[in-house]
Scaffold this active site. Structure first.
Site, PDB file in Angstrom:
ATOM      1  N   ASP A  13      -2.403  36.491  -9.889  1.00  0.00           N
ATOM      2  CA  ASP A  13      -2.266  36.194 -11.318  1.00  0.00           C
ATOM      3  C   ASP A  13      -3.264  36.955 -12.185  1.00  0.00           C
ATOM      4  O   ASP A  13      -3.687  36.469 -13.240  1.00  0.00           O
ATOM      5  CB  ASP A  13      -2.389  34.681 -11.576  1.00  0.00           C
ATOM      6  CG  ASP A  13      -1.358  33.895 -10.793  1.00  0.00           C
ATOM      7  OD1 ASP A  13      -0.271  34.449 -10.538  1.00  0.00           O
ATOM      8  OD2 ASP A  13      -1.642  32.743 -10.428  1.00  0.00           O
ATOM      9  N   GLY A  40       4.758  35.463  -9.250  1.00  0.00           N
ATOM     10  CA  GLY A  40       5.316  35.271 -10.593  1.00  0.00           C
ATOM     11  C   GLY A  40       4.645  36.288 -11.488  1.00  0.00           C
ATOM     12  O   GLY A  40       3.456  36.159 -11.770  1.00  0.00           O
ATOM     13  N   HIS A  41       5.361  37.319 -11.884  1.00  0.00           N
ATOM     14  CA  HIS A  41       4.773  38.405 -12.660  1.00  0.00           C
ATOM     15  C   HIS A  41       5.333  38.379 -14.086  1.00  0.00           C
ATOM     16  O   HIS A  41       6.542  38.522 -14.285  1.00  0.00           O
ATOM     17  CB  HIS A  41       5.064  39.756 -11.992  1.00  0.00           C
ATOM     18  CG  HIS A  41       4.385  39.897 -10.649  1.00  0.00           C
ATOM     19  ND1 HIS A  41       4.480  41.008  -9.869  1.00  0.00           N
ATOM     20  CD2 HIS A  41       3.576  39.046  -9.977  1.00  0.00           C
ATOM     21  CE1 HIS A  41       3.760  40.838  -8.755  1.00  0.00           C
ATOM     22  NE2 HIS A  41       3.217  39.639  -8.805  1.00  0.00           N
TER      23      HIS A  41
HETATM   24  P1  GDP Z   1       0.485  38.442 -12.142  1.00  0.00           P
HETATM   25  O1  GDP Z   1       0.989  37.474 -11.136  1.00  0.00           O
HETATM   26  O2  GDP Z   1      -0.713  39.186 -11.664  1.00  0.00           O
HETATM   27  O3  GDP Z   1       1.549  39.367 -12.674  1.00  0.00           O
HETATM   28  O4  GDP Z   1      -0.019  37.557 -13.386  1.00  0.00           O
HETATM   29  P2  GDP Z   1       0.773  36.331 -14.056  1.00  0.00           P
HETATM   30  O5  GDP Z   1       1.914  36.856 -14.843  1.00  0.00           O
HETATM   31  O6  GDP Z   1       1.051  35.264 -13.043  1.00  0.00           O
HETATM   32  O7  GDP Z   1      -0.369  35.737 -14.981  1.00  0.00           O
HETATM   33  C1  GDP Z   1      -0.982  36.510 -15.982  1.00  0.00           C
HETATM   34  C2  GDP Z   1      -0.816  35.784 -17.309  1.00  0.00           C
HETATM   35  O8  GDP Z   1      -1.698  36.339 -18.264  1.00  0.00           O
HETATM   36  C3  GDP Z   1       0.565  35.923 -17.913  1.00  0.00           C
HETATM   37  O9  GDP Z   1       0.869  34.764 -18.641  1.00  0.00           O
HETATM   38  C4  GDP Z   1       0.410  37.119 -18.857  1.00  0.00           C
HETATM   39  O10 GDP Z   1       1.349  37.098 -19.935  1.00  0.00           O
HETATM   40  C5  GDP Z   1      -0.985  36.892 -19.372  1.00  0.00           C
HETATM   41  N1  GDP Z   1      -1.748  38.079 -19.761  1.00  0.00           N
HETATM   42  C6  GDP Z   1      -1.763  39.310 -19.156  1.00  0.00           C
HETATM   43  N2  GDP Z   1      -2.701  40.100 -19.748  1.00  0.00           N
HETATM   44  C7  GDP Z   1      -3.268  39.362 -20.723  1.00  0.00           C
HETATM   45  C8  GDP Z   1      -4.310  39.615 -21.665  1.00  0.00           C
HETATM   46  O11 GDP Z   1      -4.929  40.683 -21.697  1.00  0.00           O
HETATM   47  N3  GDP Z   1      -4.644  38.584 -22.511  1.00  0.00           N
HETATM   48  C9  GDP Z   1      -4.023  37.382 -22.490  1.00  0.00           C
HETATM   49  N4  GDP Z   1      -4.413  36.452 -23.347  1.00  0.00           N
HETATM   50  N5  GDP Z   1      -3.025  37.120 -21.625  1.00  0.00           N
HETATM   51  C10 GDP Z   1      -2.665  38.082 -20.747  1.00  0.00           C
HETATM   52  P1  IMO Z   2       1.195  36.602  -7.874  1.00  0.00           P
HETATM   53  O1  IMO Z   2       1.909  37.803  -7.304  1.00  0.00           O
HETATM   54  C1  IMO Z   2      -1.378  33.156  -7.209  1.00  0.00           C
HETATM   55  C2  IMO Z   2      -1.168  31.265  -3.231  1.00  0.00           C
HETATM   56  C3  IMO Z   2      -0.656  29.846  -3.236  1.00  0.00           C
HETATM   57  C4  IMO Z   2      -1.432  29.286  -2.041  1.00  0.00           C
HETATM   58  C5  IMO Z   2      -1.421  30.467  -1.071  1.00  0.00           C
HETATM   59  C6  IMO Z   2      -0.319  30.415  -0.016  1.00  0.00           C
HETATM   60  O2  IMO Z   2       1.914  35.964  -9.010  1.00  0.00           O
HETATM   61  O3  IMO Z   2      -0.231  36.934  -8.169  1.00  0.00           O
HETATM   62  P2  IMO Z   2       2.323  30.854  -0.133  1.00  0.00           P
HETATM   63  O4  IMO Z   2       3.383  30.193  -0.935  1.00  0.00           O
HETATM   64  O5  IMO Z   2       2.188  32.318  -0.359  1.00  0.00           O
HETATM   65  O6  IMO Z   2       2.394  30.529   1.332  1.00  0.00           O
HETATM   66  O7  IMO Z   2       0.933  30.174  -0.643  1.00  0.00           O
HETATM   67  O8  IMO Z   2      -1.253  31.625  -1.862  1.00  0.00           O
HETATM   68  N1  IMO Z   2      -0.275  32.260  -3.908  1.00  0.00           N
HETATM   69  C7  IMO Z   2      -0.487  32.751  -5.133  1.00  0.00           C
HETATM   70  N2  IMO Z   2      -1.431  32.444  -6.046  1.00  0.00           N
HETATM   71  N3  IMO Z   2      -0.487  34.146  -7.452  1.00  0.00           N
HETATM   72  C8  IMO Z   2       0.437  34.470  -6.529  1.00  0.00           C
HETATM   73  O9  IMO Z   2       1.266  35.534  -6.670  1.00  0.00           O
HETATM   74  C9  IMO Z   2       0.492  33.741  -5.320  1.00  0.00           C
HETATM   75  N4  IMO Z   2       1.279  33.785  -4.222  1.00  0.00           N
HETATM   76  C10 IMO Z   2       0.790  32.893  -3.357  1.00  0.00           C
HETATM   77  O10 IMO Z   2      -0.974  29.173  -4.424  1.00  0.00           O
HETATM   78  O11 IMO Z   2      -2.749  29.045  -2.412  1.00  0.00           O
HETATM   79 MG    MG Z   3       1.474  35.453 -10.961  1.00  0.00          MG
END
Ligand code: GDP
Ligand code: IMO
Ligand code: MG
Length: 423
Positions: A13, A40-41
Protein backbone atom coordinates in the site's frame (compact mmCIF):
# COMPACT_ATOMS: atom_id res chain seq x y z
CA UNK A 1 17.59 -2.54 -21.92
CA UNK A 2 14.60 -0.53 -20.72
CA UNK A 3 13.00 -2.87 -18.15
CA UNK A 4 11.94 -1.14 -14.93
CA UNK A 5 10.63 -2.88 -11.83
CA UNK A 6 8.32 -0.95 -9.49
CA UNK A 7 8.46 -2.46 -6.03
CA UNK A 8 6.96 -1.58 -2.64
CA UNK A 9 9.54 -0.97 0.09
CA UNK A 10 7.32 -1.45 3.16
CA UNK A 11 4.31 -3.63 4.03
CA UNK A 12 2.35 -2.88 0.85
CA UNK A 13 0.00 0.00 0.00
CA UNK A 14 2.88 2.38 -0.66
CA UNK A 15 1.08 3.80 -3.70
CA UNK A 16 2.41 1.41 -6.36
CA UNK A 17 -0.79 1.68 -8.42
CA UNK A 18 -0.46 5.43 -8.73
CA UNK A 19 3.27 5.23 -9.44
CA UNK A 20 2.77 2.64 -12.20
CA UNK A 21 -0.02 4.72 -13.72
CA UNK A 22 2.27 7.77 -13.76
CA UNK A 23 5.28 5.93 -15.19
CA UNK A 24 3.10 4.04 -17.69
CA UNK A 25 2.68 7.23 -19.69
CA UNK A 26 5.86 6.18 -21.49
CA UNK A 27 5.52 2.40 -21.22
CA UNK A 28 4.71 -0.10 -23.96
CA UNK A 29 4.04 -2.97 -21.56
CA UNK A 30 2.95 -3.15 -17.92
CA UNK A 31 3.24 -6.61 -16.43
CA UNK A 32 2.18 -7.92 -13.02
CA UNK A 33 4.46 -10.70 -11.82
CA UNK A 34 3.29 -11.91 -8.39
CA UNK A 35 0.39 -12.11 -5.99
CA UNK A 36 -3.27 -12.04 -6.84
CA UNK A 37 -6.38 -10.27 -5.64
CA UNK A 38 -4.79 -9.67 -2.24
CA UNK A 39 -3.42 -6.57 -3.97
CA UNK A 40 -5.46 -3.38 -4.20
CA UNK A 41 -3.86 -0.73 -6.39
CA UNK A 42 -5.58 2.65 -6.48
CA UNK A 43 -5.52 5.11 -9.38
CA UNK A 44 -7.12 8.53 -9.32
CA UNK A 45 -7.58 10.26 -12.65
CA UNK A 46 -9.60 13.46 -13.04
CA UNK A 47 -11.48 12.80 -9.83
CA UNK A 48 -12.29 9.20 -10.76
CA UNK A 49 -10.97 6.57 -8.33
CA UNK A 50 -10.29 3.06 -9.59
CA UNK A 51 -8.92 0.07 -7.70
CA UNK A 52 -7.27 -2.78 -9.59
CA UNK A 53 -6.75 -6.11 -7.85
CA UNK A 54 -5.56 -8.28 -10.72
CA UNK A 55 -5.37 -6.09 -13.79
CA UNK A 56 -2.18 -4.06 -14.26
CA UNK A 57 -2.24 -0.37 -13.41
CA UNK A 58 -1.20 0.58 -16.94
CA UNK A 59 -4.69 -0.06 -18.25
CA UNK A 60 -5.70 3.61 -18.32
CA UNK A 61 -2.86 4.40 -20.74
CA UNK A 62 -4.38 3.53 -24.09
CA UNK A 63 -1.09 2.65 -25.83
CA UNK A 64 0.01 0.20 -23.16
CA UNK A 65 -0.32 -3.57 -23.41
CA UNK A 66 -1.08 -5.10 -20.00
CA UNK A 67 0.11 -8.54 -19.05
CA UNK A 68 -0.44 -10.97 -16.17
CA UNK A 69 2.63 -13.09 -15.53
CA UNK A 70 3.06 -16.76 -14.64
CA UNK A 71 3.95 -15.90 -11.04
CA UNK A 72 0.42 -14.74 -10.32
CA UNK A 73 -2.50 -16.61 -8.79
CA UNK A 74 -5.83 -15.68 -10.36
CA UNK A 75 -9.39 -16.28 -9.24
CA UNK A 76 -11.26 -16.67 -12.56
CA UNK A 77 -14.44 -15.12 -11.18
CA UNK A 78 -12.66 -12.06 -9.78
CA UNK A 79 -10.67 -11.71 -12.99
CA UNK A 80 -13.71 -11.86 -15.26
CA UNK A 81 -15.58 -9.39 -13.03
CA UNK A 82 -12.67 -6.98 -13.07
CA UNK A 83 -12.38 -7.27 -16.85
CA UNK A 84 -16.11 -6.56 -17.21
CA UNK A 85 -15.85 -3.54 -14.92
CA UNK A 86 -12.97 -2.18 -16.97
CA UNK A 87 -14.94 -2.67 -20.17
CA UNK A 88 -17.93 -0.86 -18.66
CA UNK A 89 -15.61 2.08 -18.05
CA UNK A 90 -14.83 2.13 -21.74
CA UNK A 91 -11.45 0.41 -21.49
CA UNK A 92 -10.99 -1.78 -24.54
CA UNK A 93 -9.19 -4.97 -23.53
CA UNK A 94 -9.06 -6.64 -26.93
CA UNK A 95 -5.42 -6.96 -27.93
CA UNK A 96 -4.36 -5.02 -24.85
CA UNK A 97 -4.60 -7.71 -22.18
CA UNK A 98 -2.59 -10.93 -22.19
CA UNK A 99 -2.79 -13.51 -19.41
CA UNK A 100 -0.04 -16.06 -18.96
CA UNK A 101 -1.44 -19.54 -19.47
CA UNK A 102 1.00 -20.60 -16.72
CA UNK A 103 -0.56 -18.45 -13.99
CA UNK A 104 -2.34 -20.50 -11.35
CA UNK A 105 -6.00 -20.63 -10.45
CA UNK A 106 -7.32 -19.60 -7.03
CA UNK A 107 -10.50 -21.59 -6.33
CA UNK A 108 -13.35 -21.35 -3.83
CA UNK A 109 -11.66 -24.14 -1.91
CA UNK A 110 -8.51 -22.08 -1.42
CA UNK A 111 -10.59 -19.23 -0.01
CA UNK A 112 -12.44 -21.54 2.37
CA UNK A 113 -9.15 -23.01 3.62
CA UNK A 114 -7.68 -19.51 4.05
CA UNK A 115 -10.75 -18.51 6.09
CA UNK A 116 -10.62 -21.60 8.28
CA UNK A 117 -6.96 -21.10 9.11
CA UNK A 118 -7.57 -17.49 9.99
CA UNK A 119 -10.03 -18.59 12.67
CA UNK A 120 -7.39 -20.69 14.38
CA UNK A 121 -4.24 -20.13 16.37
CA UNK A 122 -1.59 -19.04 13.91
CA UNK A 123 -3.83 -16.54 12.12
CA UNK A 124 -1.81 -13.78 10.48
CA UNK A 125 -4.56 -11.47 9.23
CA UNK A 126 -4.61 -12.47 5.56
CA UNK A 127 -6.86 -10.83 3.00
CA UNK A 128 -8.90 -14.09 2.85
CA UNK A 129 -8.43 -14.25 -0.91
CA UNK A 130 -7.11 -17.83 -0.88
CA UNK A 131 -3.58 -16.71 -1.75
CA UNK A 132 -1.60 -18.94 0.63
CA UNK A 133 -3.46 -22.18 -0.17
CA UNK A 134 -3.25 -21.49 -3.93
CA UNK A 135 0.53 -20.99 -3.81
CA UNK A 136 0.81 -24.11 -1.66
CA UNK A 137 -0.97 -26.15 -4.33
CA UNK A 138 1.27 -24.65 -6.98
CA UNK A 139 4.41 -25.60 -5.02
CA UNK A 140 3.16 -29.08 -4.28
CA UNK A 141 2.26 -29.66 -7.95
CA UNK A 142 -1.44 -30.13 -7.26
CA UNK A 143 -2.50 -26.75 -8.62
CA UNK A 144 -4.36 -25.80 -11.75
CA UNK A 145 -2.84 -23.56 -14.40
CA UNK A 146 -5.17 -21.11 -16.03
CA UNK A 147 -4.21 -22.48 -19.46
CA UNK A 148 -5.59 -25.88 -18.41
CA UNK A 149 -9.06 -24.51 -17.62
CA UNK A 150 -10.30 -25.73 -20.98
CA UNK A 151 -9.33 -29.33 -20.26
CA UNK A 152 -12.30 -30.87 -18.46
CA UNK A 153 -10.43 -33.91 -17.17
CA UNK A 154 -7.55 -31.88 -15.70
CA UNK A 155 -9.95 -29.40 -14.10
CA UNK A 156 -12.10 -32.11 -12.52
CA UNK A 157 -9.10 -33.99 -11.15
CA UNK A 158 -7.54 -30.85 -9.65
CA UNK A 159 -10.82 -29.61 -8.17
CA UNK A 160 -11.61 -32.96 -6.57
CA UNK A 161 -8.22 -32.92 -4.83
CA UNK A 162 -8.73 -29.36 -3.58
CA UNK A 163 -12.24 -30.23 -2.36
CA UNK A 164 -10.91 -33.20 -0.38
CA UNK A 165 -8.19 -31.07 1.16
CA UNK A 166 -10.71 -28.42 2.20
CA UNK A 167 -12.75 -31.13 3.94
CA UNK A 168 -9.65 -32.42 5.68
CA UNK A 169 -8.93 -28.87 6.94
CA UNK A 170 -12.34 -28.83 8.61
CA UNK A 171 -14.69 -27.37 5.98
CA UNK A 172 -18.23 -28.72 6.04
CA UNK A 173 -19.73 -30.17 2.87
CA UNK A 174 -22.57 -27.67 3.04
CA UNK A 175 -20.24 -24.69 2.66
CA UNK A 176 -18.40 -26.17 -0.31
CA UNK A 177 -19.60 -26.13 -3.87
CA UNK A 178 -19.38 -29.62 -5.41
CA UNK A 179 -16.36 -30.11 -7.70
CA UNK A 180 -18.60 -31.08 -10.63
CA UNK A 181 -20.58 -27.90 -10.32
CA UNK A 182 -17.44 -25.77 -10.04
CA UNK A 183 -15.99 -27.55 -13.08
CA UNK A 184 -19.10 -26.56 -15.05
CA UNK A 185 -18.68 -22.93 -14.02
CA UNK A 186 -15.02 -23.08 -15.02
CA UNK A 187 -16.02 -24.19 -18.53
CA UNK A 188 -17.71 -20.84 -18.93
CA UNK A 189 -14.72 -18.91 -17.53
CA UNK A 190 -12.38 -20.90 -19.76
CA UNK A 191 -14.31 -19.76 -22.82
CA UNK A 192 -14.33 -16.16 -21.73
CA UNK A 193 -10.64 -16.08 -20.83
CA UNK A 194 -9.38 -18.12 -23.79
CA UNK A 195 -8.97 -15.14 -26.16
CA UNK A 196 -6.70 -13.43 -23.65
CA UNK A 197 -4.34 -16.31 -22.87
CA UNK A 198 -0.84 -16.10 -24.25
CA UNK A 199 2.88 -16.50 -23.72
CA UNK A 200 3.72 -13.50 -21.58
CA UNK A 201 7.35 -14.50 -21.17
CA UNK A 202 7.93 -14.53 -24.91
CA UNK A 203 6.02 -11.26 -25.47
CA UNK A 204 8.06 -9.41 -22.85
CA UNK A 205 11.31 -10.88 -24.13
CA UNK A 206 10.51 -9.84 -27.68
CA UNK A 207 9.44 -6.39 -26.49
CA UNK A 208 12.73 -5.86 -24.68
CA UNK A 209 14.76 -7.01 -27.67
CA UNK A 210 12.88 -4.49 -29.82
CA UNK A 211 13.73 -1.74 -27.32
CA UNK A 212 10.24 -1.32 -25.88
CA UNK A 213 9.66 0.12 -22.41
CA UNK A 214 8.53 -2.54 -19.98
CA UNK A 215 7.26 -1.79 -16.47
CA UNK A 216 7.12 -4.71 -14.06
CA UNK A 217 4.42 -3.90 -11.49
CA UNK A 218 5.14 -5.29 -8.04
CA UNK A 219 2.45 -6.20 -5.55
CA UNK A 220 2.56 -6.29 -1.75
CA UNK A 221 5.86 -5.04 -0.35
CA UNK A 222 9.37 -6.01 0.68
CA UNK A 223 8.49 -6.81 4.29
CA UNK A 224 5.69 -9.12 3.12
CA UNK A 225 8.10 -11.18 1.00
CA UNK A 226 7.99 -14.90 1.75
CA UNK A 227 11.75 -15.18 2.12
CA UNK A 228 12.89 -11.77 3.35
CA UNK A 229 9.81 -10.30 5.04
CA UNK A 230 8.64 -10.46 8.65
CA UNK A 231 8.05 -14.22 8.50
CA UNK A 232 5.57 -15.80 9.22
CA UNK A 233 3.53 -12.58 8.93
CA UNK A 234 4.06 -12.40 5.18
CA UNK A 235 2.31 -13.29 1.98
CA UNK A 236 2.98 -16.56 0.16
CA UNK A 237 4.84 -15.22 -2.83
CA UNK A 238 8.07 -13.45 -3.59
CA UNK A 239 7.53 -9.73 -3.72
CA UNK A 240 11.10 -8.49 -4.28
CA UNK A 241 12.34 -6.96 -7.54
CA UNK A 242 14.08 -10.21 -8.55
CA UNK A 243 10.69 -11.94 -8.62
CA UNK A 244 9.86 -9.83 -11.67
CA UNK A 245 12.15 -12.14 -13.64
CA UNK A 246 10.92 -15.45 -12.24
CA UNK A 247 7.31 -14.29 -12.26
CA UNK A 248 7.38 -13.31 -15.92
CA UNK A 249 10.00 -15.65 -17.33
CA UNK A 250 12.86 -13.34 -18.35
CA UNK A 251 16.50 -13.28 -17.33
CA UNK A 252 17.99 -10.85 -14.78
CA UNK A 253 19.43 -8.77 -17.62
CA UNK A 254 15.87 -7.71 -18.47
CA UNK A 255 15.88 -5.31 -15.53
CA UNK A 256 17.81 -2.10 -15.91
CA UNK A 257 16.29 -0.07 -13.08
CA UNK A 258 14.39 -0.67 -9.87
CA UNK A 259 12.02 2.03 -8.66
CA UNK A 260 11.36 1.66 -4.94
CA UNK A 261 8.05 3.10 -3.81
CA UNK A 262 8.16 4.51 -0.30
CA UNK A 263 5.32 6.03 1.69
CA UNK A 264 6.96 8.75 3.80
CA UNK A 265 5.49 7.20 6.92
CA UNK A 266 4.62 3.51 7.44
CA UNK A 267 1.44 1.45 7.39
CA UNK A 268 0.62 -2.21 7.76
CA UNK A 269 -2.60 -4.26 7.50
CA UNK A 270 -2.85 -7.57 9.23
CA UNK A 271 -0.85 -8.91 12.14
CA UNK A 272 2.88 -8.99 12.76
CA UNK A 273 5.72 -6.85 14.08
CA UNK A 274 5.78 -3.13 13.30
CA UNK A 275 8.63 -1.42 15.19
CA UNK A 276 7.63 2.18 14.45
CA UNK A 277 3.89 1.74 15.00
CA UNK A 278 2.37 4.89 16.53
CA UNK A 279 -0.41 4.93 19.06
CA UNK A 280 -3.51 6.88 20.06
CA UNK A 281 -4.18 10.26 18.46
CA UNK A 282 -1.09 10.01 16.22
CA UNK A 283 -2.52 6.94 14.49
CA UNK A 284 -5.93 8.52 14.12
CA UNK A 285 -4.35 11.56 12.53
CA UNK A 286 -2.26 9.64 10.00
CA UNK A 287 -5.17 7.34 9.18
CA UNK A 288 -7.59 10.20 8.66
CA UNK A 289 -5.25 12.44 6.66
CA UNK A 290 -3.86 9.53 4.64
CA UNK A 291 -7.23 7.74 4.21
CA UNK A 292 -5.51 4.61 5.48
CA UNK A 293 -8.13 1.94 4.92
CA UNK A 294 -7.36 -1.21 2.91
CA UNK A 295 -8.14 -0.96 -0.81
CA UNK A 296 -8.95 -4.69 -0.83
CA UNK A 297 -10.54 -5.44 2.53
CA UNK A 298 -11.45 -1.97 3.86
CA UNK A 299 -9.61 -2.78 7.11
CA UNK A 300 -8.16 0.24 8.95
CA UNK A 301 -4.42 0.21 8.37
CA UNK A 302 -2.03 0.32 11.31
CA UNK A 303 0.02 3.52 11.06
CA UNK A 304 3.43 4.65 12.24
CA UNK A 305 6.59 6.54 11.35
CA UNK A 306 9.30 6.23 8.74
CA UNK A 307 11.66 3.39 9.57
CA UNK A 308 15.13 3.99 8.11
CA UNK A 309 16.65 0.62 9.12
CA UNK A 310 13.76 -1.12 7.34
CA UNK A 311 14.22 1.20 4.36
CA UNK A 312 17.98 0.57 4.08
CA UNK A 313 17.25 -3.16 4.15
CA UNK A 314 14.54 -2.85 1.49
CA UNK A 315 16.83 -0.80 -0.75
CA UNK A 316 19.53 -3.44 -0.44
CA UNK A 317 17.48 -6.60 -1.00
CA UNK A 318 15.75 -5.08 -4.02
CA UNK A 319 18.77 -3.33 -5.53
CA UNK A 320 16.75 -0.11 -5.69
CA UNK A 321 18.22 2.40 -8.15
CA UNK A 322 15.76 5.25 -7.60
CA UNK A 323 13.05 6.19 -5.13
CA UNK A 324 9.49 7.40 -5.71
CA UNK A 325 8.15 8.88 -2.47
CA UNK A 326 4.41 9.08 -1.83
CA UNK A 327 2.03 10.88 0.52
CA UNK A 328 4.34 13.73 1.53
CA UNK A 329 1.22 15.92 1.80
CA UNK A 330 -0.12 13.70 4.61
CA UNK A 331 2.66 14.69 7.03
CA UNK A 332 1.83 18.42 6.79
CA UNK A 333 0.79 20.14 9.99
CA UNK A 334 3.15 18.25 12.29
CA UNK A 335 5.63 20.34 14.25
CA UNK A 336 8.08 17.46 14.58
CA UNK A 337 8.18 14.19 12.67
CA UNK A 338 9.64 11.17 14.49
CA UNK A 339 11.82 8.96 12.30
CA UNK A 340 13.52 5.73 13.33
CA UNK A 341 17.21 6.09 12.46
CA UNK A 342 18.42 2.80 13.95
CA UNK A 343 17.36 -0.14 16.11
CA UNK A 344 18.55 -1.12 19.56
CA UNK A 345 18.94 -4.90 19.52
CA UNK A 346 20.27 -6.73 22.55
CA UNK A 347 22.35 -3.75 23.66
CA UNK A 348 23.68 -2.96 20.17
CA UNK A 349 22.65 -0.28 17.70
CA UNK A 350 21.97 -1.69 14.22
CA UNK A 351 21.34 0.08 10.93
CA UNK A 352 19.18 -2.52 9.16
CA UNK A 353 16.57 -5.19 9.75
CA UNK A 354 18.45 -7.93 11.64
CA UNK A 355 18.65 -11.49 10.43
CA UNK A 356 16.89 -14.37 12.23
CA UNK A 357 16.86 -15.46 15.05
CA UNK A 358 16.45 -11.81 16.11
CA UNK A 359 12.92 -10.89 15.19
CA UNK A 360 11.56 -7.48 14.23
CA UNK A 361 9.38 -7.49 17.33
CA UNK A 362 12.53 -7.58 19.49
CA UNK A 363 14.01 -4.35 18.17
CA UNK A 364 13.62 -0.97 19.83
CA UNK A 365 13.66 1.93 17.35
CA UNK A 366 15.95 4.85 18.07
CA UNK A 367 14.03 7.97 17.08
CA UNK A 368 15.16 11.33 15.84
CA UNK A 369 12.69 14.21 15.49
CA UNK A 370 12.86 15.96 12.16
CA UNK A 371 11.37 19.44 11.72
CA UNK A 372 7.85 19.38 10.27
CA UNK A 373 6.06 21.96 8.14
CA UNK A 374 2.76 23.71 8.65
CA UNK A 375 1.16 24.26 5.26
CA UNK A 376 1.50 22.42 2.02
CA UNK A 377 0.72 24.13 -1.31
CA UNK A 378 -2.57 22.94 -2.86
CA UNK A 379 -1.17 22.22 -6.26
CA UNK A 380 2.64 22.27 -6.24
CA UNK A 381 4.09 22.28 -9.74
CA UNK A 382 7.71 21.68 -8.84
CA UNK A 383 9.87 20.40 -6.01
CA UNK A 384 10.91 24.01 -5.32
CA UNK A 385 7.29 24.87 -4.44
CA UNK A 386 7.42 22.58 -1.39
CA UNK A 387 8.12 23.87 2.13
CA UNK A 388 11.81 23.91 3.03
CA UNK A 389 11.40 21.32 5.79
CA UNK A 390 9.60 18.96 3.37
CA UNK A 391 12.47 19.32 0.89
CA UNK A 392 14.93 18.57 3.69
CA UNK A 393 12.90 15.48 4.71
CA UNK A 394 13.24 14.16 1.15
CA UNK A 395 16.96 14.98 0.99
CA UNK A 396 17.51 13.20 4.30
CA UNK A 397 15.97 10.02 2.85
CA UNK A 398 18.37 10.29 -0.09
CA UNK A 399 21.36 10.70 2.22
CA UNK A 400 20.31 7.80 4.44
CA UNK A 401 19.85 5.39 1.53
CA UNK A 402 22.38 6.69 -0.97
CA UNK A 403 19.66 6.43 -3.62
CA UNK A 404 18.27 9.42 -5.54
CA UNK A 405 14.62 10.39 -5.16
CA UNK A 406 13.27 10.94 -8.68
CA UNK A 407 9.64 11.84 -7.90
CA UNK A 408 7.51 12.83 -4.95
CA UNK A 409 3.77 12.24 -4.93
CA UNK A 410 1.84 15.00 -3.20
CA UNK A 411 -1.77 13.82 -3.51
CA UNK A 412 -3.74 10.83 -4.82
CA UNK A 413 -4.36 12.20 -8.31
CA UNK A 414 -2.19 11.18 -11.26
CA UNK A 415 -1.22 14.83 -11.76
CA UNK A 416 -0.07 15.35 -8.20
CA UNK A 417 3.58 14.47 -8.71
CA UNK A 418 6.70 16.59 -8.71
CA UNK A 419 10.05 15.64 -10.20
CA UNK A 420 13.10 15.98 -7.97
CA UNK A 421 16.33 17.30 -9.39
CA UNK A 422 19.57 15.60 -8.40
CA UNK A 423 21.42 17.08 -5.40
P1 GDP B 1 -0.74 0.24 -3.56
O1 GDP B 1 -1.33 -1.04 -3.07
O2 GDP B 1 0.72 0.33 -3.29
O3 GDP B 1 -1.07 0.53 -5.00
O4 GDP B 1 -1.42 1.40 -2.69
P2 GDP B 1 -2.98 1.54 -2.35
O5 GDP B 1 -3.71 1.97 -3.56
O6 GDP B 1 -3.48 0.32 -1.63
O7 GDP B 1 -2.93 2.67 -1.24
C1 GDP B 1 -2.39 3.94 -1.51
C2 GDP B 1 -3.45 4.98 -1.20
O8 GDP B 1 -2.85 6.26 -1.13
C3 GDP B 1 -4.52 5.10 -2.27
O9 GDP B 1 -5.73 5.47 -1.66
C4 GDP B 1 -4.00 6.24 -3.15
O10 GDP B 1 -5.05 6.92 -3.85
C5 GDP B 1 -3.39 7.14 -2.12
N1 GDP B 1 -2.26 7.97 -2.55
C6 GDP B 1 -1.25 7.63 -3.40
N2 GDP B 1 -0.33 8.64 -3.44
C7 GDP B 1 -0.77 9.60 -2.61
C8 GDP B 1 -0.25 10.86 -2.20
O11 GDP B 1 0.84 11.29 -2.60
N3 GDP B 1 -0.99 11.58 -1.29
C9 GDP B 1 -2.17 11.14 -0.79
N4 GDP B 1 -2.81 11.89 0.08
N5 GDP B 1 -2.69 9.95 -1.17
C10 GDP B 1 -2.00 9.19 -2.04
P1 IMO C 1 -0.82 -4.28 -2.25
O1 IMO C 1 -0.33 -4.83 -3.56
C1 IMO C 1 -1.02 -4.64 2.09
C2 IMO C 1 -0.90 -8.72 3.74
C3 IMO C 1 -2.15 -9.14 4.47
C4 IMO C 1 -1.54 -10.08 5.51
C5 IMO C 1 -0.44 -10.78 4.71
C6 IMO C 1 -0.83 -12.13 4.13
O2 IMO C 1 -2.13 -3.58 -2.34
O3 IMO C 1 0.25 -3.47 -1.59
P2 IMO C 1 -2.39 -12.84 2.06
O4 IMO C 1 -3.82 -12.57 1.79
O5 IMO C 1 -1.45 -12.32 1.03
O6 IMO C 1 -2.10 -14.27 2.39
O7 IMO C 1 -2.07 -12.02 3.43
O8 IMO C 1 -0.11 -9.90 3.65
N1 IMO C 1 -1.12 -8.22 2.35
C7 IMO C 1 -1.12 -6.93 2.00
N2 IMO C 1 -1.01 -5.82 2.76
N3 IMO C 1 -1.08 -4.54 0.74
C8 IMO C 1 -1.16 -5.64 -0.02
O9 IMO C 1 -1.10 -5.60 -1.38
C9 IMO C 1 -1.22 -6.91 0.60
N4 IMO C 1 -1.32 -8.18 0.16
C10 IMO C 1 -1.24 -8.98 1.23
O10 IMO C 1 -2.80 -8.06 5.07
O11 IMO C 1 -0.94 -9.34 6.52
MG1 MG D 1 -2.87 -1.72 -1.86
Amino acid sequence: MPGTVVVGLQWGDEGKGKVVDVLAENADFVVRFAGGANAGHTLVVEGRRLVFHLLPSGLLRAKTTCLLGAGMVLCPETLVEEMERAQELGIDLAGRLVISARAHVVTEYHKVIDGLREQNEGAIGTTLRGIGPAYEDRASRRGLQIGALGSQKTVEFALRGMYERALREGASRSELVEPDELATRYRDYAERLQPYLGDVSSLVHRGLVEGRQVLFEGAQGTLLDLGFGSYPYVTSSQTLSAAACTGVGVGPGAVSSVVGVLKVYTTRVGLGPFPTEASGAEVERLRRRGAEFGATTGRPRRCGWLDLPALRYAVRVNGVTELFLTKLDVLSGLEQIPVSVGYHVEGRLVQEVPCAPVDLDQVEPMYESLPGWADFPDDPRSFRDLPEAAVEYVRRIERETGVPVRFVSVGPDRRQVVAVSPQ
